[in-house]
Design an enzyme around this catalytic site. Sequence first.
Site, PDB file in Angstrom:
ATOM      1  N   GLU A 150       0.864  -1.183   0.000  1.00 13.45           N
ATOM      2  CA  GLU A 150       0.000   0.000   0.000  1.00 13.45           C
ATOM      3  C   GLU A 150       0.899   1.230   0.000  1.00 13.45           C
ATOM      4  O   GLU A 150       1.720   1.405   0.909  1.00 13.45           O
ATOM      5  CB  GLU A 150      -0.914   0.020   1.220  1.00 13.45           C
ATOM      6  CG  GLU A 150      -1.871   1.209   1.209  1.00 13.45           C
ATOM      7  CD  GLU A 150      -2.798   1.261   2.403  1.00 13.45           C
ATOM      8  OE1 GLU A 150      -3.769   2.028   2.348  1.00 13.45           O
ATOM      9  OE2 GLU A 150      -2.537   0.544   3.385  1.00 13.45           O
ATOM     10  N   GLU A 243     -12.208   2.198   5.466  1.00 14.09           N
ATOM     11  CA  GLU A 243     -11.068   2.616   6.277  1.00 14.09           C
ATOM     12  C   GLU A 243     -11.209   4.057   6.745  1.00 14.09           C
ATOM     13  O   GLU A 243     -10.205   4.712   7.054  1.00 14.09           O
ATOM     14  CB  GLU A 243      -9.744   2.412   5.524  1.00 14.09           C
ATOM     15  CG  GLU A 243      -8.579   2.195   6.476  1.00 14.09           C
ATOM     16  CD  GLU A 243      -7.217   2.383   5.832  1.00 14.09           C
ATOM     17  OE1 GLU A 243      -6.220   2.166   6.533  1.00 14.09           O
ATOM     18  OE2 GLU A 243      -7.143   2.769   4.650  1.00 14.09           O
TER      19      GLU A 243
END
Length: 282
Positions: A150, A243
């Site tokens: 990520e 998230e």
Amino acid sequence: MTSFPLVGLAGWRLPGDHFAAVELAHRVGTEGLQLDLGGPGRGPWLDAAGTVERLREDCARHGVRLLAVAGNTLNDIGLHAPKDGRDGLRARRVLVRVLDTALALGAPLAFVPSFRRSAVRDRQDLERTAAVLAWAAREAEDRGLLLASENVLDPERARLLAEEVASPAFRLLLDTYNPYTAGVDVLAVIEATHQWIAPQVHLKDGTGGVVVKDLLGDGDGPVRQALAALAAHGRAPEVLVLENDYRDGDVARLTLDVERARGHARTHAHARTHAAEAHPRS
């Protein structure tokens, strides 16, 4: 029958510990959960004695899938630290723990972030990051897992990272808002790297690059456009992972975001089915 993407939560953005995250995921009606390995300043270790066994039992009882294990503590160590130095050895030990814990929990994905001390700022950082991820991807493949990075790299460097890792077990974990906060066009990233994008995608939203309490879709993030671009390239996600930050315990706001994520799942369900037929995953 059309298959809908699952909706999951990121445990490190919820109040409480790993076990409370499972209960909350069940309470708000989501199917899955990503969990963080933990560590100093990041909560209890996920691989502490008895934790894996209890989590597996709790998830089975509540019908919650364990989706992925993250190694967020690597942001405090430095993923691209020289491999023979103290931090480089620590990073590799953490990577092994992330992979082993994902395997023990039955999660198909392990991922590592590249922020703070792991941020890729120059060519040397990218080369070192690619080297350690190539090693970790081989370890992941041996365990039957996918490994993802990520990051907020621009399209050219994100593609270069994937090409240098050069592993069938390697993916890029897409976040619909993080690139925006770094001044990167998420749609351009998808265009350049869609063949490597992981089947689990992080959804978040904010205003002016800051994630506070904006509901999904009320901020300035390109959530809808990013999901449409993925579907157009045959990479409609299998899991949409919320998230946004819910650590304040605002379950009402979380529930509204789950409903909005469900809306995205319904919108892209047919696109995912058609894309899977036209572009089978490698």
